[in-house]
Design a protein around this motif. Structure first.
Motif, PDB file in Angstrom:
ATOM      1  N   GLN A 287       6.928  14.425  32.589  1.00  0.00           N
ATOM      2  CA  GLN A 287       8.378  14.309  32.415  1.00  0.00           C
ATOM      3  C   GLN A 287       8.975  15.469  31.650  1.00  0.00           C
ATOM      4  N   THR A 288       8.207  16.011  30.693  1.00  0.00           N
ATOM      5  CA  THR A 288       8.831  16.961  29.768  1.00  0.00           C
ATOM      6  C   THR A 288       8.486  18.409  30.025  1.00  0.00           C
ATOM      7  N   GLN A 289       7.513  18.695  30.873  1.00  0.00           N
ATOM      8  CA  GLN A 289       7.144  20.098  31.072  1.00  0.00           C
ATOM      9  C   GLN A 289       7.160  20.445  32.554  1.00  0.00           C
ATOM     10  N   PRO A 290       8.330  20.555  33.142  1.00  0.00           N
ATOM     11  CA  PRO A 290       8.411  20.775  34.597  1.00  0.00           C
ATOM     12  C   PRO A 290       7.726  22.050  35.088  1.00  0.00           C
ATOM     13  N   GLN A 291       7.734  23.121  34.242  1.00  0.00           N
ATOM     14  CA  GLN A 291       7.100  24.348  34.748  1.00  0.00           C
ATOM     15  C   GLN A 291       5.597  24.156  34.859  1.00  0.00           C
ATOM     16  N   TYR A 292       5.040  23.478  33.870  1.00  0.00           N
ATOM     17  CA  TYR A 292       3.603  23.239  33.907  1.00  0.00           C
ATOM     18  C   TYR A 292       3.251  22.331  35.087  1.00  0.00           C
ATOM     19  N   VAL A 293       4.123  21.348  35.310  1.00  0.00           N
ATOM     20  CA  VAL A 293       3.908  20.450  36.445  1.00  0.00           C
ATOM     21  C   VAL A 293       3.907  21.238  37.745  1.00  0.00           C
ATOM     22  N   ALA A 294       4.924  22.103  37.884  1.00  0.00           N
ATOM     23  CA  ALA A 294       5.023  22.916  39.105  1.00  0.00           C
ATOM     24  C   ALA A 294       3.783  23.791  39.247  1.00  0.00           C
ATOM     25  N   PHE A 295       3.374  24.388  38.135  1.00  0.00           N
ATOM     26  CA  PHE A 295       2.176  25.238  38.195  1.00  0.00           C
ATOM     27  C   PHE A 295       0.975  24.436  38.663  1.00  0.00           C
ATOM     28  N   SER A 296       0.785  23.257  38.127  1.00  0.00           N
ATOM     29  CA  SER A 296      -0.370  22.447  38.515  1.00  0.00           C
ATOM     30  C   SER A 296      -0.367  22.150  40.001  1.00  0.00           C
ATOM     31  N   PHE A 297       0.800  21.719  40.494  1.00  0.00           N
ATOM     32  CA  PHE A 297       0.875  21.399  41.924  1.00  0.00           C
ATOM     33  C   PHE A 297       0.546  22.628  42.762  1.00  0.00           C
ATOM     34  N   VAL A 298       1.205  23.746  42.414  1.00  0.00           N
ATOM     35  CA  VAL A 298       0.986  24.971  43.198  1.00  0.00           C
ATOM     36  C   VAL A 298      -0.470  25.402  43.108  1.00  0.00           C
ATOM     37  N   TYR A 299      -1.045  25.262  41.910  1.00  0.00           N
ATOM     38  CA  TYR A 299      -2.440  25.671  41.769  1.00  0.00           C
ATOM     39  C   TYR A 299      -3.344  24.844  42.672  1.00  0.00           C
ATOM     40  N   ILE A 300      -3.142  23.520  42.648  1.00  0.00           N
ATOM     41  CA  ILE A 300      -4.008  22.663  43.457  1.00  0.00           C
ATOM     42  C   ILE A 300      -3.883  23.028  44.932  1.00  0.00           C
ATOM     43  N   LEU A 301      -2.638  23.194  45.404  1.00  0.00           N
ATOM     44  CA  LEU A 301      -2.468  23.478  46.832  1.00  0.00           C
ATOM     45  C   LEU A 301      -3.024  24.854  47.196  1.00  0.00           C
ATOM     46  N   THR A 302      -2.756  25.849  46.351  1.00  0.00           N
ATOM     47  CA  THR A 302      -3.279  27.187  46.645  1.00  0.00           C
ATOM     48  C   THR A 302      -4.798  27.193  46.572  1.00  0.00           C
ATOM     49  N   GLY A 303      -5.331  26.542  45.538  1.00  0.00           N
ATOM     50  CA  GLY A 303      -6.787  26.495  45.397  1.00  0.00           C
ATOM     51  C   GLY A 303      -7.440  25.851  46.602  1.00  0.00           C
ATOM     52  N   LEU A 304      -6.834  24.765  47.073  1.00  0.00           N
ATOM     53  CA  LEU A 304      -7.382  24.097  48.250  1.00  0.00           C
ATOM     54  C   LEU A 304      -7.318  24.996  49.469  1.00  0.00           C
ATOM     55  N   THR A 305      -6.272  25.822  49.547  1.00  0.00           N
ATOM     56  CA  THR A 305      -6.182  26.762  50.671  1.00  0.00           C
ATOM     57  C   THR A 305      -7.313  27.767  50.611  1.00  0.00           C
ATOM     58  N   VAL A 306      -7.567  28.291  49.414  1.00  0.00           N
ATOM     59  CA  VAL A 306      -8.641  29.288  49.283  1.00  0.00           C
ATOM     60  C   VAL A 306      -9.987  28.674  49.658  1.00  0.00           C
ATOM     61  N   ILE A 307     -10.250  27.487  49.111  1.00  0.00           N
ATOM     62  CA  ILE A 307     -11.504  26.817  49.440  1.00  0.00           C
ATOM     63  C   ILE A 307     -11.545  26.506  50.936  1.00  0.00           C
ATOM     64  N   GLY A 308     -10.402  26.077  51.469  1.00  0.00           N
ATOM     65  CA  GLY A 308     -10.337  25.779  52.895  1.00  0.00           C
ATOM     66  C   GLY A 308     -10.617  26.997  53.744  1.00  0.00           C
ATOM     67  N   ALA A 309     -10.108  28.152  53.295  1.00  0.00           N
ATOM     68  CA  ALA A 309     -10.362  29.384  54.035  1.00  0.00           C
ATOM     69  C   ALA A 309     -11.855  29.700  54.024  1.00  0.00           C
ATOM     70  N   PHE A 310     -12.466  29.508  52.876  1.00  0.00           N
ATOM     71  CA  PHE A 310     -13.893  29.796  52.789  1.00  0.00           C
ATOM     72  C   PHE A 310     -14.690  28.852  53.684  1.00  0.00           C
ATOM     73  N   LEU A 311     -14.334  27.566  53.645  1.00  0.00           N
ATOM     74  CA  LEU A 311     -15.021  26.595  54.499  1.00  0.00           C
ATOM     75  C   LEU A 311     -14.804  26.921  55.973  1.00  0.00           C
ATOM     76  N   ASN A 312     -13.556  27.312  56.301  1.00  0.00           N
ATOM     77  CA  ASN A 312     -13.230  27.684  57.670  1.00  0.00           C
ATOM     78  C   ASN A 312     -14.115  28.819  58.137  1.00  0.00           C
ATOM     79  N   LEU A 313     -14.357  29.771  57.235  1.00  0.00           N
ATOM     80  CA  LEU A 313     -15.157  30.934  57.578  1.00  0.00           C
ATOM     81  C   LEU A 313     -16.617  30.561  57.766  1.00  0.00           C
ATOM     82  N   VAL A 314     -17.101  29.702  56.881  1.00  0.00           N
ATOM     83  CA  VAL A 314     -18.546  29.522  56.809  1.00  0.00           C
ATOM     84  C   VAL A 314     -19.030  28.259  57.505  1.00  0.00           C
ATOM     85  N   VAL A 315     -18.285  27.164  57.351  1.00  0.00           N
ATOM     86  CA  VAL A 315     -18.819  25.870  57.765  1.00  0.00           C
ATOM     87  C   VAL A 315     -18.293  25.393  59.118  1.00  0.00           C
TER      88      VAL A 315
END
Lengths: 327, 291
Positions: free
Chosen positions: B105-133
């Motif tokens: 509720q009180t730290q919207p920038q941190y919240v936004a960062f967390s969401f963006v991090y999770i989605l971006t991180g999943l994309t990176v991992i997804g790209a790696f899996l796409n390449l290899v698996v």
């Protein structure tokens, strides 16, 4: 390539809007209940404090102790049976969290274990799922022949319907079993099976946590493990049937994308260009890869035996195409 | 449950699609970089891609670990563990971000960062899996199709149309083996290059020359696609004889015909050394058309 990028962008927009919609709906459904529960909790807590005369710190300490005692309530989690259960939740990415490594070395091993285990599990379940689909297809075909249908032919729709039915049956069976063994309602047990088999694994409902089941009821433990693994196979088969074709593989696409840039303004571009637009990067994995191979076949007379993906072959491709024009 | 039913496949497809785009882009960048550095062989191998993918995953985890250890007051190791468990979608819940100090509720920038991090991180991992698996996940289905095609082609020995016509039912999907077999008979040979997929399968199973190509493509896969029986390349030659003309729009190139002949078995050695010259095939084709 353009088409592929558009598709990706559309998917991203889709997901973002799906998240926003989901957030709104969950907010509407759960917020009220959450504040209600919180109010009730605060009420109970002040009653207790009045009754026993706890100070604020005492109560906080007690609360912390109670929270930490929670995982232990379900019995020993890290003996062999419990560890096996944990290993399943790691490599299938279910991850209930009912038991999580407490030691640092446990965490480190968990990470390496997951790093190897997850891809292995993904490939295995897809492989198994594909075999299951093949079996189901054969059975359906035999059934259709038996029923004397004139054109015994198993279409995709048949397979999808069969897949859905098998999934629903698996969930229902598991729900019945766990409702009986765990004392949950049928709906809660169904919810548990669904959350488990889609590998979400919240951990709000976890099997094998009552009455020290992990230690005392080996047949039930075995059943739970088998159910999870078989259920994941069934879901994997359904995903293999329905979703896998949409997962774009990056194997050839990068080569094709890079090639026109490399060949520059060589004559080879000529014959290649008319074909290329007709096969934009609207890739749906397998069919796209095959189209690629086709294009490549046409460009290079079907073969370009590069030592490394696309290496010298590309140079030869240019030369070969030039040669073809001369002929 | 309904939200997950629709959302999970959508998310899977989205992350894999985005990951594939990223892999393509990275491959392009790397290629340009190699050319810029003046390297003689400026092609990007699979090993390059895997290495880059691996390092980008590691750095994503490290960046997240640094950020979360700062915001959540965890140790770096705990934050790294959290990022790993989150991005592999295991999600134990022993460490969860945004749970302290009413951050949601009180730290919207941190919240936004967390969401963006999770989605971006999943994309990176997804790209790696796409390449290899991902290629391993489609293995079975492709092998099965190839077997079916092979069987179909053997039974249709001598029919016109270069077997590939029979693959009409085979496009795009995973195992449609029964479709393939039934439509094999139905499609008949118009010399029509109906379905490239089947053609390629035909090539892969029958023609050792393209076997080399598929072998190269799959050199990182576990099973090697071995030509079932080199003698079947004779079949392919017969079929190509019986379908002199091209089908459809491919009449100018003979790609619908099998370009191997029994005599080409000797060419396989040159193919496998990667020194195979296209002039060999050119002369081969000339010979065939004269026959």
């Amino acid at each position: 390539m353009r088409k592929h990028s558009v598709r990706t962008a559309a998917l991203i927009v889709c997901i973002l809007s799906y998240l926003l919609v989901g957030a709104a709906v969950f907010d509407a459904l759960e917020s009220e209940a959450e504040s209600g529960r919180k109010r009730l909790l605060a009420q109970k807590r002040s009653e207790l404090r009045r009754k026993y005369g706890f100070s604020a710190e005492d109560y906080r300490e007690l609360e912390r102790l109670a929270l930490q005692a929670e995982p232990h309530r379900a019995g020993r989690q890290w003996k062999f049976a419990g560890s096996f259960y944990f290993a399943i939740t790691v490599i299938t990415t279910i991850g209930y969290g009912h038991a999580a490594p407490g030691t640092d070395s446990g965490k480190v091993f968990c990470m390496f274990y997951a790093f190897l285990g997850i891809p292995l599990t993904l490939v295995t379940f897809q492989s198994l799922g594909e075999r299951l689909n093949a079996l189901v297809r054969r059975l359906l075909l035999a059934a259709k022949r038996c029923l004397g249908l004139r054109r015994p032919h198993v279409s995709t729709e048949n397979m999808v319907v069969a897949g859905l039915l098998v999934c629903a049956a698996t969930l229902a069976l598991g729900a019945a079993a766990f409702a009986h063994f765990e004392g949950w309602t049928f709906f809660h047990a169904y919810y548990y099976c669904f959350i488990t088999l889609t590998t979400i694994g919240f951990g709000d409902f976890v099997a094998l946590q009552n009455d020290e089941a992990l230690q005392r009821k080996p047949p039930y433990v075995a059943f739970s493990f088998l159910y999870i693994l078989l259920g994941l196979t069934v879901i994997g088969a359904f995903l293999n049937l329905v979703v896998l074709r949409f997962l774009a593989a990056s194997a050839d696409a990068p080569e094709r994308a890079a090639r026109p840039l490399r060949q520059g303004a060589r004559a080879s571009r000529g014959p290649a260009l008319p074909y290329r637009p007709s096969h934009p990067a609207g890739s749906t994995s397998i069919s796209y890869r095959i189209h690629e191979l086709e294009l490549w076949a046409r460009d290079n007379l079907g073969f370009s035996p590069p030592a490394s993906p696309g290496a010298g072959g590309r140079g030869r491709a240019g030369r070969s195409l030039a040669r073809r024009k001369s002929i | 449950m309904f939200y997950a039913l629709l959302g999970i496949p959508l998310t899977l497809v989205m992350f894999q699609s985005l990951g594939e785009r990223i892999n393509t882009f990275v491959k392009y960048l790397l290629h340009r970089a190699k050319k810029g550095l003046g390297m003689r062989r400026a092609d990007v191998s699979m090993a390059n891609m895997v290495l880059i993918g691996f390092f980008s995953c590691i750095s994503t985890l490290c960046i997240g670990a640094a950020a979360f250890s700062y915001y959540e007051h965890w140790t770096f190791f705990q934050a790294y563990y959290y990022c790993f468990i989150t991005l592999t979608t295991i999600g134990f819940g022993d460490y969860v971000a945004l749970q302290k100090d009413q951050a949601l509720q009180t730290q919207p920038q941190y919240v936004a960062f967390s969401f963006v991090y999770i989605l971006t991180g999943l994309t990176v991992i997804g790209a790696f899996l796409n390449l290899v698996v991902l290629r391993f996940m489609t293995m079975n289905a492709e092998d099965e199709k190839r077997d079916a095609e092979h069987r179909a082609l053997l039974t249709r020995n001598g029919q016109a149309g270069g077997g590939g016509g029979g693959g009409a039912g085979g496009a795009g999907g995973s195992a449609h083996t029964t479709d393939t077999t039934s439509s094999t008979a139905a499609a008949g040979g118009g010399g029509g290059f109906r379905n490239v997929y089947a053609e390629v399968l035909h090539f892969q199973s029958m023609c050792s020359c393209l076997w080399y190509k598929s072998r190269e493509k799959l050199q990182y896969s576990i099973p090697m696609i071995i030509p079932r029986d080199l003698s079947t390349s004779d079949t392919c030659v017969e079929q190509s004889h019986s379908s002199p003309g091209g089908g459809g729009r491919y009449s100018d190139t003979p790609s619908h015909r099998c370009l191997c002949s029994g005599a080409q078995r000797s060419a396989i050695s040159s193919v496998s050394t990667g020194l195979h010259s296209l002039s060999t095939f050119r002369s081969l084709m000339k010979r065939r058309s004269s026959v």
